[in-house]
Design a protein around this motif. Structure first.
Motif, PDB file in Angstrom:
ATOM      1  N   GLN A 152       0.851  -1.193   0.000  1.00 16.54           N
ATOM      2  CA  GLN A 152       0.000   0.000   0.000  1.00 16.54           C
ATOM      3  C   GLN A 152       0.883   1.238   0.000  1.00 16.54           C
ATOM      4  OE1 GLN A 152      -3.288  -0.038   2.741  1.00 16.54           O
ATOM      5  NE2 GLN A 152      -3.379   2.191   2.861  1.00 16.54           N
ATOM      6  N   LEU A 153       0.556   2.166  -0.870  1.00 17.67           N
ATOM      7  CA  LEU A 153       1.337   3.386  -1.020  1.00 17.67           C
ATOM      8  C   LEU A 153       1.213   4.261   0.215  1.00 17.67           C
ATOM      9  CD1 LEU A 153       3.073   5.072  -3.046  1.00 17.67           C
ATOM     10  CD2 LEU A 153       0.920   6.145  -3.771  1.00 17.67           C
ATOM     11  N   VAL A 154       2.344   4.729   0.727  1.00 13.99           N
ATOM     12  CA  VAL A 154       2.366   5.657   1.849  1.00 13.99           C
ATOM     13  C   VAL A 154       2.168   7.069   1.307  1.00 13.99           C
ATOM     14  CG1 VAL A 154       3.720   6.536   3.795  1.00 13.99           C
ATOM     15  CG2 VAL A 154       3.954   4.146   3.085  1.00 13.99           C
ATOM     16  N   PRO A 155       1.300   7.872   1.927  1.00 16.24           N
ATOM     17  CA  PRO A 155       1.102   9.239   1.429  1.00 16.24           C
ATOM     18  C   PRO A 155       2.419  10.007   1.351  1.00 16.24           C
ATOM     19  CG  PRO A 155      -0.547   8.697   3.079  1.00 16.24           C
ATOM     20  CD  PRO A 155       0.455   7.572   3.087  1.00 16.24           C
ATOM     21  N   GLN A 156       2.675  10.661   0.244  1.00 12.52           N
ATOM     22  CA  GLN A 156       3.899  11.441   0.101  1.00 12.52           C
ATOM     23  C   GLN A 156       3.914  12.586   1.102  1.00 12.52           C
ATOM     24  OE1 GLN A 156       4.554  12.667  -3.927  1.00 12.52           O
ATOM     25  NE2 GLN A 156       5.172  10.634  -4.598  1.00 12.52           N
ATOM     26  N   GLY A 157       5.089  12.834   1.644  1.00 14.58           N
ATOM     27  CA  GLY A 157       5.226  13.892   2.626  1.00 14.58           C
ATOM     28  C   GLY A 157       5.160  13.396   4.049  1.00 14.58           C
ATOM     29  N   ALA A 158       4.729  12.141   4.258  1.00 15.77           N
ATOM     30  CA  ALA A 158       4.718  11.594   5.605  1.00 15.77           C
ATOM     31  C   ALA A 158       6.138  11.537   6.138  1.00 15.77           C
ATOM     32  CB  ALA A 158       4.079  10.202   5.616  1.00 15.77           C
ATOM     33  N   TRP A 159       7.065  11.005   5.345  1.00 15.04           N
ATOM     34  CA  TRP A 159       8.492  11.084   5.676  1.00 15.04           C
ATOM     35  C   TRP A 159       9.362  10.973   4.428  1.00 15.04           C
ATOM     36  CZ3 TRP A 159      11.031   6.448   4.563  1.00 15.04           C
ATOM     37  CH2 TRP A 159      10.225   5.318   4.464  1.00 15.04           C
ATOM     38  N   SER A 160       8.724  10.881   3.260  1.00  9.44           N
ATOM     39  CA  SER A 160       9.480  10.835   2.017  1.00  9.44           C
ATOM     40  C   SER A 160       8.589  11.345   0.891  1.00  9.44           C
ATOM     41  CB  SER A 160       9.930   9.403   1.703  1.00  9.44           C
ATOM     42  OG  SER A 160      10.495   9.337   0.411  1.00  9.44           O
ATOM     43  N   TYR A 161       9.199  12.026  -0.071  1.00  6.76           N
ATOM     44  CA  TYR A 161       8.457  12.479  -1.231  1.00  6.76           C
ATOM     45  C   TYR A 161       8.632  11.540  -2.421  1.00  6.76           C
ATOM     46  CZ  TYR A 161       7.144  16.700   1.172  1.00  6.76           C
ATOM     47  OH  TYR A 161       6.587  17.575   2.073  1.00  6.76           O
ATOM     48  N   GLN A 162       9.291  10.404  -2.205  1.00 10.37           N
ATOM     49  CA  GLN A 162       9.355   9.349  -3.193  1.00 10.37           C
ATOM     50  C   GLN A 162       8.203   8.375  -2.939  1.00 10.37           C
ATOM     51  OE1 GLN A 162      11.686   9.553  -5.656  1.00 10.37           O
ATOM     52  NE2 GLN A 162      12.245  11.479  -4.660  1.00 10.37           N
ATOM     53  N   ASP A 163       7.922   7.524  -3.925  1.00 14.33           N
ATOM     54  CA  ASP A 163       6.903   6.504  -3.730  1.00 14.33           C
ATOM     55  C   ASP A 163       7.420   5.452  -2.749  1.00 14.33           C
ATOM     56  OD1 ASP A 163       5.109   7.719  -5.372  1.00 14.33           O
ATOM     57  OD2 ASP A 163       5.446   6.396  -7.092  1.00 14.33           O
ATOM     58  N   VAL A 164       6.754   5.332  -1.616  1.00 17.36           N
ATOM     59  CA  VAL A 164       7.125   4.364  -0.581  1.00 17.36           C
ATOM     60  C   VAL A 164       5.896   3.500  -0.299  1.00 17.36           C
ATOM     61  CG1 VAL A 164       7.873   4.047   1.812  1.00 17.36           C
ATOM     62  CG2 VAL A 164       8.816   5.918   0.446  1.00 17.36           C
ATOM     63  N   TYR A 165       6.114   2.188  -0.218  1.00 12.81           N
ATOM     64  CA  TYR A 165       5.017   1.257   0.026  1.00 12.81           C
ATOM     65  C   TYR A 165       5.240   0.506   1.331  1.00 12.81           C
ATOM     66  CZ  TYR A 165       3.380   1.845  -4.792  1.00 12.81           C
ATOM     67  OH  TYR A 165       2.897   2.370  -5.953  1.00 12.81           O
ATOM     68  N   TYR A 166       4.136   0.248   2.028  1.00 11.73           N
ATOM     69  CA  TYR A 166       4.139  -0.650   3.178  1.00 11.73           C
ATOM     70  C   TYR A 166       3.660  -2.024   2.723  1.00 11.73           C
ATOM     71  CZ  TYR A 166       4.647   3.184   6.590  1.00 11.73           C
ATOM     72  OH  TYR A 166       5.111   4.247   7.322  1.00 11.73           O
ATOM     73  N   LEU A 167       4.203  -3.062   3.350  1.00  8.12           N
ATOM     74  CA  LEU A 167       3.814  -4.436   3.061  1.00  8.12           C
ATOM     75  C   LEU A 167       2.874  -4.931   4.151  1.00  8.12           C
ATOM     76  CD1 LEU A 167       4.323  -6.988   1.250  1.00  8.12           C
ATOM     77  CD2 LEU A 167       6.093  -7.626   2.919  1.00  8.12           C
ATOM     78  N   TYR A 168       1.795  -5.614   3.747  1.00  2.59           N
ATOM     79  CA  TYR A 168       0.810  -6.139   4.689  1.00  2.59           C
ATOM     80  C   TYR A 168       0.658  -7.648   4.519  1.00  2.59           C
ATOM     81  CZ  TYR A 168      -0.743  -1.459   5.948  1.00  2.59           C
ATOM     82  OH  TYR A 168      -0.802  -0.176   6.420  1.00  2.59           O
ATOM     83  N   TYR A 169       0.630  -8.347   5.646  1.00  5.70           N
ATOM     84  CA  TYR A 169       0.291  -9.773   5.706  1.00  5.70           C
ATOM     85  C   TYR A 169      -1.186  -9.856   6.055  1.00  5.70           C
ATOM     86  CZ  TYR A 169       0.665 -14.723   7.132  1.00  5.70           C
ATOM     87  OH  TYR A 169       0.514 -16.077   7.250  1.00  5.70           O
ATOM     88  N   ILE A 170      -1.974 -10.576   5.268  1.00  4.14           N
ATOM     89  CA  ILE A 170      -3.432 -10.445   5.315  1.00  4.14           C
ATOM     90  C   ILE A 170      -4.090 -11.794   5.535  1.00  4.14           C
ATOM     91  CG2 ILE A 170      -5.478  -9.698   4.019  1.00  4.14           C
ATOM     92  CD1 ILE A 170      -3.399  -8.053   2.262  1.00  4.14           C
ATOM     93  N   LYS A 171      -5.015 -11.841   6.497  1.00  6.17           N
ATOM     94  CA  LYS A 171      -5.917 -12.997   6.647  1.00  6.17           C
ATOM     95  C   LYS A 171      -7.253 -12.602   6.029  1.00  6.17           C
ATOM     96  CE  LYS A 171      -7.260 -17.051   8.258  1.00  6.17           C
ATOM     97  NZ  LYS A 171      -8.557 -17.168   7.555  1.00  6.17           N
ATOM     98  N   VAL A 172      -7.611 -13.283   4.955  1.00  5.81           N
ATOM     99  CA  VAL A 172      -8.850 -12.963   4.249  1.00  5.81           C
ATOM    100  C   VAL A 172     -10.028 -13.495   5.052  1.00  5.81           C
ATOM    101  CG1 VAL A 172     -10.180 -13.299   2.133  1.00  5.81           C
ATOM    102  CG2 VAL A 172      -7.690 -12.998   2.025  1.00  5.81           C
ATOM    103  N   ARG A 173     -11.031 -12.652   5.219  1.00  5.57           N
ATOM    104  CA  ARG A 173     -12.232 -13.012   5.963  1.00  5.57           C
ATOM    105  C   ARG A 173     -13.439 -12.693   5.094  1.00  5.57           C
ATOM    106  NH1 ARG A 173     -12.560  -9.901  11.019  1.00  5.57           N
ATOM    107  NH2 ARG A 173     -14.040 -11.522  11.578  1.00  5.57           N
ATOM    108  N   GLY A 174     -14.273 -13.708   4.847  1.00  3.68           N
ATOM    109  CA  GLY A 174     -15.367 -13.516   3.915  1.00  3.68           C
ATOM    110  C   GLY A 174     -14.812 -13.377   2.512  1.00  3.68           C
ATOM    111  N   GLU A 175     -15.335 -12.430   1.753  1.00  3.50           N
ATOM    112  CA  GLU A 175     -14.807 -12.148   0.422  1.00  3.50           C
ATOM    113  C   GLU A 175     -13.576 -11.246   0.540  1.00  3.50           C
ATOM    114  OE1 GLU A 175     -15.823 -13.399  -2.488  1.00  3.50           O
ATOM    115  OE2 GLU A 175     -17.184 -14.654  -1.303  1.00  3.50           O
ATOM    116  N   PRO A 176     -12.559 -11.450  -0.298  1.00  6.31           N
ATOM    117  CA  PRO A 176     -11.384 -10.564  -0.240  1.00  6.31           C
ATOM    118  C   PRO A 176     -11.781  -9.110  -0.432  1.00  6.31           C
ATOM    119  CG  PRO A 176     -10.946 -12.472  -1.635  1.00  6.31           C
ATOM    120  CD  PRO A 176     -12.416 -12.498  -1.332  1.00  6.31           C
ATOM    121  N   ASP A 177     -11.203  -8.239   0.380  1.00 10.48           N
ATOM    122  CA  ASP A 177     -11.489  -6.815   0.239  1.00 10.48           C
ATOM    123  C   ASP A 177     -11.001  -6.327  -1.127  1.00 10.48           C
ATOM    124  OD1 ASP A 177     -12.446  -6.906   2.809  1.00 10.48           O
ATOM    125  OD2 ASP A 177     -10.664  -5.992   3.719  1.00 10.48           O
TER     126      ASP A 177
END
Length: 378
Positions: free
Chosen positions: A150-175
């Motif tokens: 997921q893209l981190v909003p620019q300006g939070a701590w970098s003005y480059q494209d920065v992504y966070y990685l998420y480990y996900i347990k799907v519940r019901g239908e995938p979001d």
């Protein structure tokens, strides 16, 4: 083993000695590849982040499986300690004179719950992540996991494209995911459980990719389907939106409870902005409040900001004698952490607590996103 129990107990006392635990930030790894195998790397971590995890691995004889895994989504000792506190609190709730040693804790764990963090189907990391879900198979009956970035909003701590990685347990239908990786939960569906990674892409000499999960993750318990449900979503008359969640957790002698991930896409739709803009607007054009039982907005944080302690009637209180529950909001992940004051609730207790974000748009119109948590102690 007695010395190990004493060491673990000291860690747990540190968790409960303050109002709420401070979480260690892993500042250690700057080299993507290490010369040790997976087990030895975890054992040699300079901040001893994985000593208790290794006790779990040793108990189940999983050393070879850990070294042979292609991907290990690694829970830290803090995550395991949170689960230990939860289990211990349940035992003491039934019998305050009972004992619950770490050996008892190990016996209560299902080995497949540990294997749910290990994968042999591929090397998964931020480098292979897409904004859409990538599903995985851990080879156990405790399955249904995926990951995304997921893209981190620019300006939070970098003005480059920065992504966070998420480990996900799907519940019901995938979001559903937006182009930036933010999620949208369909109405009447369950929100997937998304766990942020604090470190990603470590490659060990035995060929395992390590992604270290955030310390707020509660080992095993976060993937329990009773952790939260919902939300029920309704439109407000002024164009805002309300999310109502049913949240259930056990009474405990610790500051534990459940996490709820709000739908950034639905909030963005209501506000008329992009989802990745919202975290950067919080504290300026978006103000975070608690909603008092009489409907008034309270903008004073009494827990970790933005967040509040609530009394039995859902009113905002300070930490102390009147406190029952807290709800704290993590802006970048749209996550509410809801927990309890230790030893203050019993099975059958119910609470309703409310919070809101109020956005003032460029036309000076105020649009509200409300979050209602109906909490049941089970």
């Amino acid at each position: 083993m007695k010395a190990i129990y004493i060491t673990l107990l000291a860690v747990l006392i540190g968790f409960s000695a303050c109002k709420k635990a401070a979480y260690l930030t892993d500042d250690g790894l700057h080299t993507a590849e290490v010369s040790q195998n997976t087990y030895d790397y975890l054992a040699s971590h300079p901040n001893h982040m994985f000593d208790t995890l290794l006790m779990v691995i040793d108990h189940f004889g999983l050393k070879d499986e850990v070294n042979n895994a292609k991907t290990f989504w690694v829970p830290s000792d803090y995550s395991i300690a949170r689960y230990y506190q939860l289990k211990r609190g349940l035992v003491l709730e039934e019998n305050e004179n009972a004992t619950y040693e770490f050996a008892d804790f190990l016996e209560d764990i299902n080995v497949d719950s540990v294997r749910a963090y290990l994968y042999t189907d591929g090397q998964h990391s931020l480098n292979t992540a897409k904004t859409d879900y990538t599903t995985m198979d851990n080879g156990t009956e405790i399955n249904g996991f995926a990951y995304n970035k997921q893209l981190v909003p620019q300006g939070a701590w970098s003005y480059q494209d920065v992504y966070y990685l998420y480990y996900i347990k799907v519940r019901g239908e995938p979001d559903a995911t937006a182009p930036d990786g933010s999620v949208r939960v369909d109405r009447n569906d369950l929100a997937d459980t998304r766990v942020l990674c604090q470190t990603t892409g470590i490659k060990t000499a035995s060929g395992t990719i390590l992604n270290v999960l955030e310390n707020r993750h509660t080992f095993i318990a976060d993937f329990n389907p009773t952790a939260d449900s919902g939300p029920f979503i309704e439109d407000l008359e002024d164009g805002g939106i309300r999310f109502t969640y049913s949240v259930k957790f056990k009474p405990a002698s610790a500051y534990v409870g459940a996490s709820v991930v709000a739908s950034s896409a639905w909030i963005a739709d209501a506000f008329g902005v992009e989802a990745d803009e919202i975290p950067g607007l919080l504290g300026s054009s978006i103000v975070f409040y608690a909603i008092e039982p009489d409907g008034t907005l309270n903008g004073t944080s009494t827990a970790n900001a933005p967040g509040h302690w609530f009394g039995a009637n859902g009113n905002v209180v300070a930490w102390g004698a009147d406190a029952r529950l807290f709800s704290e909001y993590a802006a970048t992940s749209f996550t509410f952490t809801i927990g309890q004051f230790p030893d203050r609730s019993a099975v059958g207790d119910t609470y309703t607590i409310k919070q809101a974000m109020v956005y003032t748009n460029r036309s000076n119109e105020q649009i509200r996103a409300e979050f209602v948590f109906n909490v049941t102690i089970i």
